[in-house]
Scaffold this motif. Structure first.
Motif, mmCIF file in Angstrom:
data_model
loop_
_atom_site.group_PDB
_atom_site.id
_atom_site.type_symbol
_atom_site.label_atom_id
_atom_site.label_comp_id
_atom_site.label_asym_id
_atom_site.label_seq_id
_atom_site.Cartn_x
_atom_site.Cartn_y
_atom_site.Cartn_z
ATOM 1 N N ASP A 1 0.829 -1.207 0.000
ATOM 2 C CA ASP A 1 0.000 0.000 0.000
ATOM 3 C C ASP A 1 0.860 1.252 0.000
ATOM 4 O OD1 ASP A 1 -2.293 -1.557 0.023
ATOM 5 O OD2 ASP A 1 -2.700 -1.243 2.165
ATOM 6 N N ARG A 2 1.886 1.270 0.833
ATOM 7 C CA ARG A 2 2.775 2.439 0.883
ATOM 8 C C ARG A 2 3.521 2.610 -0.434
ATOM 9 N NH1 ARG A 2 5.243 4.176 6.126
ATOM 10 N NH2 ARG A 2 5.578 6.019 4.884
ATOM 11 N N ALA A 3 3.988 1.505 -1.011
ATOM 12 C CA ALA A 3 4.699 1.583 -2.290
ATOM 13 C C ALA A 3 3.779 2.126 -3.380
ATOM 14 C CB ALA A 3 5.246 0.209 -2.684
ATOM 15 N N THR A 4 2.513 1.717 -3.367
ATOM 16 C CA THR A 4 1.540 2.215 -4.344
ATOM 17 C C THR A 4 1.341 3.714 -4.174
ATOM 18 O OG1 THR A 4 0.443 0.078 -4.455
ATOM 19 C CG2 THR A 4 -0.842 1.985 -5.168
ATOM 20 N N GLU A 5 1.314 4.178 -2.928
ATOM 21 C CA GLU A 5 1.182 5.619 -2.699
ATOM 22 C C GLU A 5 2.402 6.365 -3.233
ATOM 23 O OE1 GLU A 5 0.261 5.928 1.465
ATOM 24 O OE2 GLU A 5 -1.856 5.492 1.108
ATOM 25 N N TYR A 6 3.574 5.808 -3.048
ATOM 26 C CA TYR A 6 4.782 6.440 -3.611
ATOM 27 C C TYR A 6 4.733 6.433 -5.135
ATOM 28 C CZ TYR A 6 7.308 7.233 0.742
ATOM 29 O OH TYR A 6 7.701 7.701 1.967
ATOM 30 N N GLN A 7 4.216 5.366 -5.729
ATOM 31 C CA GLN A 7 4.044 5.341 -7.185
ATOM 32 C C GLN A 7 3.133 6.474 -7.616
ATOM 33 O OE1 GLN A 7 2.514 1.283 -7.663
ATOM 34 N NE2 GLN A 7 4.141 0.960 -9.148
ATOM 35 N N ALA A 8 2.032 6.657 -6.895
ATOM 36 C CA ALA A 8 1.066 7.694 -7.245
ATOM 37 C C ALA A 8 1.695 9.079 -7.122
ATOM 38 C CB ALA A 8 -0.174 7.583 -6.346
ATOM 39 N N ILE A 9 2.465 9.292 -6.074
ATOM 40 C CA ILE A 9 3.137 10.585 -5.895
ATOM 41 C C ILE A 9 4.111 10.824 -7.052
ATOM 42 C CG2 ILE A 9 4.852 11.794 -4.481
ATOM 43 C CD1 ILE A 9 3.385 10.583 -2.018
ATOM 44 N N ALA A 10 4.874 9.807 -7.407
ATOM 45 C CA ALA A 10 5.822 9.952 -8.517
ATOM 46 C C ALA A 10 5.083 10.224 -9.820
ATOM 47 C CB ALA A 10 6.675 8.690 -8.640
ATOM 48 N N ALA A 11 3.972 9.523 -10.047
ATOM 49 C CA ALA A 11 3.194 9.740 -11.272
ATOM 50 C C ALA A 11 2.674 11.175 -11.329
ATOM 51 C CB ALA A 11 2.040 8.746 -11.353
ATOM 52 N N ALA A 12 2.169 11.668 -10.204
ATOM 53 C CA ALA A 12 1.657 13.046 -10.165
ATOM 54 C C ALA A 12 2.783 14.046 -10.416
ATOM 55 C CB ALA A 12 0.989 13.316 -8.825
ATOM 56 N N GLN A 13 3.942 13.800 -9.850
ATOM 57 C CA GLN A 13 5.070 14.700 -10.064
ATOM 58 C C GLN A 13 5.530 14.680 -11.519
ATOM 59 O OE1 GLN A 13 7.639 13.125 -7.018
ATOM 60 N NE2 GLN A 13 7.060 14.733 -5.556
#
Length: 114
Positions: free
Chosen positions: A55-67
């Motif tokens: 779950d945390r890794a997915t959130e980091y993926q989402a943050i990277a995608a948004a950036q």
């Protein structure tokens, strides 16, 4: 290296000795348990920890995608480019960008409750 090749081998879990990772018979020393109750308890702890980590890794993926999709970036990527890089569909990439934007609005870090 293509995304498909990368997915064939899971990421090494940093807290498991490298020798154990190479040995398919061993997984976080679960094979050492003779008592099924202890085995269930420890394997459940690991399953919960892995879900939280995913779950945390997915959130980091989402943050990277948004950036990467940020319109203020001169080198921003389209949803299609992000999807290709991550091995996602374009629709999923758009949803991840939106999720990442929400996380960034909430302080830019993954949630602590996961």
């Amino acid at each position: 290296m293509t995304v498909e090749k990368r997915r064939l081998k899971p990421a090494q879990l940093l807290f498991e000795p490298a020798a154990a990772v190479e040995d398919d018979e061993h997984f976080f020393s679960l094979e050492q348990y003779d008592d099924p109750g202890q085995l269930l308890e420890r394997s459940t702890e690991l399953a919960v920890a892995f879900r939280a980590a995913a779950d945390r890794a997915t959130e980091y993926q989402a943050i990277a995608a948004a950036q990467l999709a940020d319109p203020k970036r001169f080198d921003r990527l389209t949803a299609a480019a992000i999807a290709e890089r991550a091995g996602w569909t374009e629709d999923y990439a758009k949803r991840m960008v939106e999720f990442g934007e929400d996380l960034l609005r909430d302080g830019g870090k993954p949630r602590e409750d996961t």
